[in-house]
Design an enzyme around this catalytic site. Structure first.
Site, PDB file in Angstrom:
ATOM      1  N   SER A  57       3.117   3.408   2.419  1.00  0.00           N
ATOM      2  CA  SER A  57       3.695   3.373   3.633  1.00  0.00           C
ATOM      3  C   SER A  57       3.489   4.388   4.749  1.00  0.00           C
ATOM      4  CB  SER A  57       5.065   2.885   3.789  1.00  0.00           C
ATOM      5  OG  SER A  57       5.736   3.831   3.334  1.00  0.00           O
TER       6      SER A  57
ATOM      7  N   GLY B 181       0.828  -1.218   0.017  1.00  0.00           N
ATOM      8  CA  GLY B 181       0.012   0.051  -0.065  1.00  0.00           C
ATOM      9  C   GLY B 181       0.733   1.320   0.107  1.00  0.00           C
TER      10      GLY B 181
ATOM     11  N   HIS C 247       5.548  -8.492  -4.183  1.00  0.00           N
ATOM     12  CA  HIS C 247       4.358  -8.578  -3.932  1.00  0.00           C
ATOM     13  C   HIS C 247       3.574  -9.997  -4.287  1.00  0.00           C
ATOM     14  CE1 HIS C 247       3.085  -4.440  -2.958  1.00  0.00           C
ATOM     15  NE2 HIS C 247       3.894  -4.177  -3.955  1.00  0.00           N
TER      16      HIS C 247
ATOM     17  N   GLU D 165       1.385 -11.502  -3.145  1.00  0.00           N
ATOM     18  CA  GLU D 165      -0.077 -11.536  -3.211  1.00  0.00           C
ATOM     19  C   GLU D 165      -0.617 -11.255  -4.683  1.00  0.00           C
ATOM     20  OE1 GLU D 165       1.721  -9.160  -1.808  1.00  0.00           O
ATOM     21  OE2 GLU D 165       0.603  -7.236  -2.290  1.00  0.00           O
TER      22      GLU D 165
ATOM     23  N   ILE E 279       6.631  -3.259  -7.216  1.00  0.00           N
ATOM     24  CA  ILE E 279       5.913  -1.822  -7.754  1.00  0.00           C
ATOM     25  C   ILE E 279       6.391  -0.693  -6.632  1.00  0.00           C
ATOM     26  CG2 ILE E 279       3.520  -0.804  -7.929  1.00  0.00           C
ATOM     27  CD1 ILE E 279       2.502  -3.923  -8.308  1.00  0.00           C
TER      28      ILE E 279
ATOM     29  N   CYS F 117       6.439  -5.204   0.647  1.00  0.00           N
ATOM     30  CA  CYS F 117       6.690  -3.855   0.120  1.00  0.00           C
ATOM     31  C   CYS F 117       6.403  -3.072   1.234  1.00  0.00           C
ATOM     32  CB  CYS F 117       5.513  -3.568  -1.046  1.00  0.00           C
ATOM     33  SG  CYS F 117       5.859  -2.124  -2.255  1.00  0.00           S
TER      34      CYS F 117
END
Lengths: 295, 196
Positions: free
Chosen positions: B52, B50, B176, B178, B140, B82
């Protein structure tokens, strides 16, 4: 550099959209506003010269912002910076990509440059977000390479009714599509005027292939809670913050209500004593409806 | 058969749904953690990707920063991806001046070190802790590890720079896991939680 490193892939573009989910993206016109937005917990900012309410008031042709202004905002914050290009204006999008913006919004809020074609977004490394009023429009934009969809609503009105209409249309049709049989899916693709493989994908997964955010008319914490409960994954707030009495407080309040959208107690607390919201407009009184732009 | 571990996902902002899908693929029904009460109900926590700075702001506003710091200091297992890696690090470079972190793993990380979004990338990665074949990793606006503490095991590297690491019951990745269907990193974490 690693041998097999690939940039600008659909996964990388949609991945950034995924990272912004649950957040608030705020329109800002200068570095000072950008800092207020970041301080309030915005997940990204949209750099533009005039917020939609002012574009609506001023009339005339609305274009991409001055690169100097976009660079000023980029320098002011560490969160991602987005900027708008006109529908079909791929040269503006090329300029924005060269400036290193993190997301390009091919936006109906600006005056369209092409009345038949949207930008071929696959040709870019930078990800694009596009507006949509219904599922067919969303899937056409994804077919052209959009990595994020935002329901359009009606920007610059402070009136949530169109955002709700568009979200309900997109999400309602997704729900209906998941119970269609194989033969019916062909008919859905025809009626939606959308690419068949994308219609089939939505029918089997029950969601868009990219994140669905909401824009156009969000002015209060309760508005944010409403659209998140309806199924938006994040919200864009344009004129709603910096056209209100106390932008810094309202920005924090809308972030708080977006994070805790399902907790009415938090939304109530966030809504207290914010001062006047932006002045709202009835949709029937508008001489231009931005949401009709896009094909 | 053991009950599946009570894993939570910090659900203030970010790739929460994606982590939920990855864990569901392993038969783990994750709890979404938004309040200190939610945190009390889990024995391990995923800190997702997301923003930070946004996540730190929301941790403070929602009263989660302190209880979460206490749980991490008490040895609660955590997986940070991340932005989650940034939050778990012991020192953060190029963050906002008011940004905090939990010092749960002895790493110094630099935010957005790989450049802006147009420099984000995917690549195949050798990650021996999860075995063959190589893992496909998505980076990313990723953070970069600039210093590795003596107790930290580097699990994977890109161009010599660590991109996955473990210390005790804390696992972090700059990429990532996920966002891809491969659930081996989540499996590594769930096994670590179950073994405790």
């Amino acid at each position: 550099m690693t041998e097999n490193r690939e940039t600008g892939t659909p996964l990388v573009k949609r991945g950034l959209a995924e990272m912004l989910t649950g957040g608030v993206i705020m329109d800002v016109v200068d570095a000072a506003q950008a800092r207020i937005a970041e301080d309030a917990g915005a997940v990204a900012v949209m750099a533009l010269e005039r917020v939609p309410a002012d574009i609506r008031r001023d009339g005339g042709v609305a274009r991409m912002s001055d690169p100097e202004m976009i660079e000023g905002i980029k320098a002011a914050v560490t969160i991602p910076v987005m900027a708008k290009a006109r529908i079909g204006h791929f040269a503006e999008a090329q300029v924005l990509q060269s400036l290193g913006v993190d997301f390009v919004d091919e936006s109906e809020v600006l005056t369209p440059a092409d009345e038949a074609h949207h930008i071929d977004k696959w040709a870019f490394d930078v990800p694009f977000v596009c507006g949509a009023t219904n599922l067919g429009e969303a899937l056409r934009r994804i077919g052209e390479g959009a990595a994020m969809i935002r329901s359009k609503g009606e920007a610059g009105t402070g009136n949530i009714v169109e955002a709700v209409r568009h979200l309900r249309s997109i999400l309602g049709d997704i729900r209906r599509l998941t119970v269609a049989d194989d033969a019916e899916i062909f008919d859905w693709a025809k009626r939606l005027a959308a690419p068949l493989p994308l219609v089939q994908e939505v029918a089997s997964t029950g969601r868009l292939p990219v994140p669905l955010f909401c824009a156009g008319g969000i002015a209060t914490p309760a508005d944010a809670s409403l659209v998140m409960q309806l199924g938006a994954e994040a919200v864009f707030v344009g004129s709603g913050i910096f056209k209100s009495d106390d932008p810094a407080r309202r920005a924090v309040a809308i972030v708080d209500a977006t994070t805790n959208f399902s907790d009415p107690g938090v939304v109530a607390k966030a809504s207290r004593g914010l001062g006047e919201a932006m002045p709202g407009l009835e949709i029937g009184s508008l001489s231009t409806t931005f949401a009709d732009r896009g094909w | 058969m053991n009950a599946s571990p009570r894993v939570g996902i910090l659900a203030l902002q970010g790739a929460v749904a994606a982590h939920q899908r990855s864990l569901a693929g392993l038969g783990v029904s994750a709890t979404l953690v938004r309040t200190p009460d939610d945190l009390d109900r889990v024995e391990a926590l995923v800190l997702p990707g997301g923003e930070s700075t946004t996540l730190w702001h929301l941790l403070k506003v929602n009263g989660l920063a302190e209880p979460l710091a206490d749980r991490l200091a008490g040895g609660m297992p955590a997986l940070g991806t991340c932005a989650g890696m940034i939050l778990l690090a012991s020192d953060v470079l190029d963050g906002r001046t008011d940004q905090g972190w939990f010092s749960a793993i002895d790493l110094t990380v630099r935010r957005n070190a790989f450049g802006r979004q147009v420099d984000s990338f995917e690549c195949d990665l050798e990650l021996p802790a999860v075995g063959a074949p190589d893992l496909h990793a998505v980076f990313i606006r990723a953070p970069q590890v600039e210093r590795v503490g003596p107790g930290v095991e580097v699990l994977a590297a890109v161009d010599g720079g660590p991109v996955a690491a473990r210390e005790g019951s804390v696992i972090v990745t700059a990429f990532h896991p996920e966002l891809t269907p491969d659930t081996r990193v989540h499996r590594l974490f769930v096994d670590l939680v179950a073994e405790r």
